[in-house]
Structures are given as C-alpha cells and as structure tokens.
Scaffold this active site. Structure first.
Site, PDB file in Angstrom:
ATOM      1  N   TYR A  33      -1.766  -1.364  10.224  1.00  0.00           N
ATOM      2  CA  TYR A  33      -1.828  -1.651   8.789  1.00  0.00           C
ATOM      3  C   TYR A  33      -0.597  -1.112   8.072  1.00  0.00           C
ATOM      4  CZ  TYR A  33      -3.742  -1.661   4.015  1.00  0.00           C
ATOM      5  OH  TYR A  33      -3.941  -1.858   2.668  1.00  0.00           O
TER       6      TYR A  33
ATOM      7  N   SER B 143       0.842  -1.188   0.000  1.00  0.00           N
ATOM      8  CA  SER B 143       0.000   0.000   0.000  1.00  0.00           C
ATOM      9  C   SER B 143       0.876   1.237   0.000  1.00  0.00           C
ATOM     10  CB  SER B 143      -0.889   0.012   1.250  1.00  0.00           C
ATOM     11  OG  SER B 143      -1.512   1.274   1.438  1.00  0.00           O
TER      12      SER B 143
END
Length: 260
Positions: free
Chosen positions: A167, A154
């Site tokens: 995350y 990401s």
C-alpha cells in the site's frame, strides 16, 4: 469556540455547471467528498463496484442538495468497463470536468507473507485503476481546454508502515504520477493530490484496536483519527476557483502526522 472537527462549508455555487466523477464514491470517504462537491454545486457521477443500492441512496441524498447525479458501476482495473461507464455517465450528465481518484485497496500483510498475486492486487487498484480512469478522462479535458484532477494518496507514502509495504509503495507511486501528469497536461488540466492520515472509515475499522489507533496517531499533532467530513473541503478547494496556483502539489491532511 469552534469544534476543530467541524469543516468549513463549501461555498454554494462555486462549482455550479461542473460535472465531477468520484471513484469509489459509496465508501465513507468518497461519499463525504461527493457531498462537499455537491454543496458547491457540482453534478456528481457516483462510481461504485456492484453497490447499486448504496449508490442510489447516495444519489438521492446529493439530489436533495439540488444537483444532478448518475451512478455507474465498473471495476477501475478493467479498461473496457470503465470506458463504457464513462460513456454512459457523460451521455446523461455531460463531459467530466472534475475527476477525484478515490477508489483504492488496502490490505494489512507483511512483505514475507505477500505473494505476487496479493502484491499485484494492490498495484492494480491503487495505480492501474488511477491510470485507466485518468487516461480515459484526460483527452476530453484537454480538448475542452480545462479540467481538474485530485488523486488520493496517503501520509503512509511518506512515513511507511509495518504490514503495509504494498500500500505504501502504491501510494508513493501515485504521488509521482501526480507530479508528472501535472507537468504534462498543466496548466490546462490542474492535477494535485491529497495525503490523508488515518481516517475513521470502514477500511480502517478492521485494524482499529485502541493499540492500533494509538500507534497510528501518537506522533500526530491532533492525536486522533481524522473524519471523512474533514477531507471533502480540501478536495473542493483544489478543484475550485481559489486554487489556480496549485499544480502537482500534495496537501497533507493528516493532523500533523507528517510535517513540512
């Protein structure tokens, strides 16, 4: 004039004869990746977690593109379940040539509100799950002398984000995994990653108020959420014949959210 949201079509037949395993395949992003790989001719192992109805529907859609499919259910954090699912898939379709580690977990929670169980849940899916699936697939690739892996990280691995410490940490760890594995198993197995920006999927929807979207996209070049269909072609490129020099690299599919 071409709409900038229309991705380039995969070259038909580019991946004919290959078997691709996509984890988390029934989600919006996973399904889009499956469709693009199938358009290039790859047979698809549709992995899911207790979503058989959706998986069968996706398999039907992919088979309409002229490829073979099989659906398998397994918790990516469970070694034995993954091993059994892989054995079933490979008995029915053949050895795995392409692995796309797409399954993931994203939870919005501030560090001061995160307990150890919640932290471990994110690490378990986003890191342990990738390790387990890859660990069980790579030996066969090495034995056959060829394989291709794409890990979904990401842009938050680079940027960080309030409320997503766990995350961001996991996705940054995945990039280290990608680089180290590329050196360890390359050039026999080609290992790369992609780092999408915010994509318009159900994973993002719970957070996607207008203010949230503005905050996440205001410093990007395109100023909008990406679409799942804009990710698949990059995965197909990385696992195809046109990317032999890509080893341990990360493609930044974020509309200019991260530059350089």
């Amino acid at each position: 004039m071409t709409d900038d949201r229309t991705p380039a079509a995969a070259a038909p037949g580019t991946l004919t004869g290959s078997v691709a395993l996509v984890t988390g395949a029934v989600g919006a992003l996973g399904a889009a990746i499956c469709r693009d790989l199938a358009r290039a001719g790859a047979d698809i192992v549709v992995h899911h977690l207790d979503q058989r109805e959706q998986a069968l529907a996706l398999c039907g859609e992919l088979e309409d593109l002229g490829v073979r499919t099989v659906e398998v259910s397994a918790d990516v954090t469970d070694w034995d379940a993954v091993a059994a699912a892989l054995e079933d898939a490979q008995e029915r379709l053949g050895p795995i040539d392409i692995l796309v580690n797409n399954a993931g977990w994203m939870e919005s929670r501030r560090l001061v509100d995160t307990d150890l169980a919640q932290w471990r849940r994110t690490m378990s899916v986003d890191l342990d799950g990738v390790f387990i699936v890859t660990r069980l697939v790579v030996p066969g690739m090495l034995e056959r002398g060829e394989g291709r892996i794409v890990n979904l990280s990401s842009q938050l691995a680079y940027k960080g984000a309030t409320d997503f410490v766990a995350y961001c940490t996991a996705k940054a760890g995945l990039l280290g995994f990608t680089r180290a594995l590329a050196r360890e198993v390359g050039p026999t197995v080609r290992v790369n990653a992609i780092a999408p920006g915010p994509i318009d999927t159900p994973m993002v929807t719970p957070h996607a108020t207008p203010e949230w979207v503005h905050t996440r996209t205001r410093d990007s070049v395109i100023g909008r959420l990406g679409l799942p269909e804009e990710i698949g072609p990059a995965v197909t490129f990385l696992v195809g014949p046109g990317a032999p020099l890509f080893h341990g690299q990360t493609l930044h599919l974020n509309g200019g959210g991260v530059l350089g």
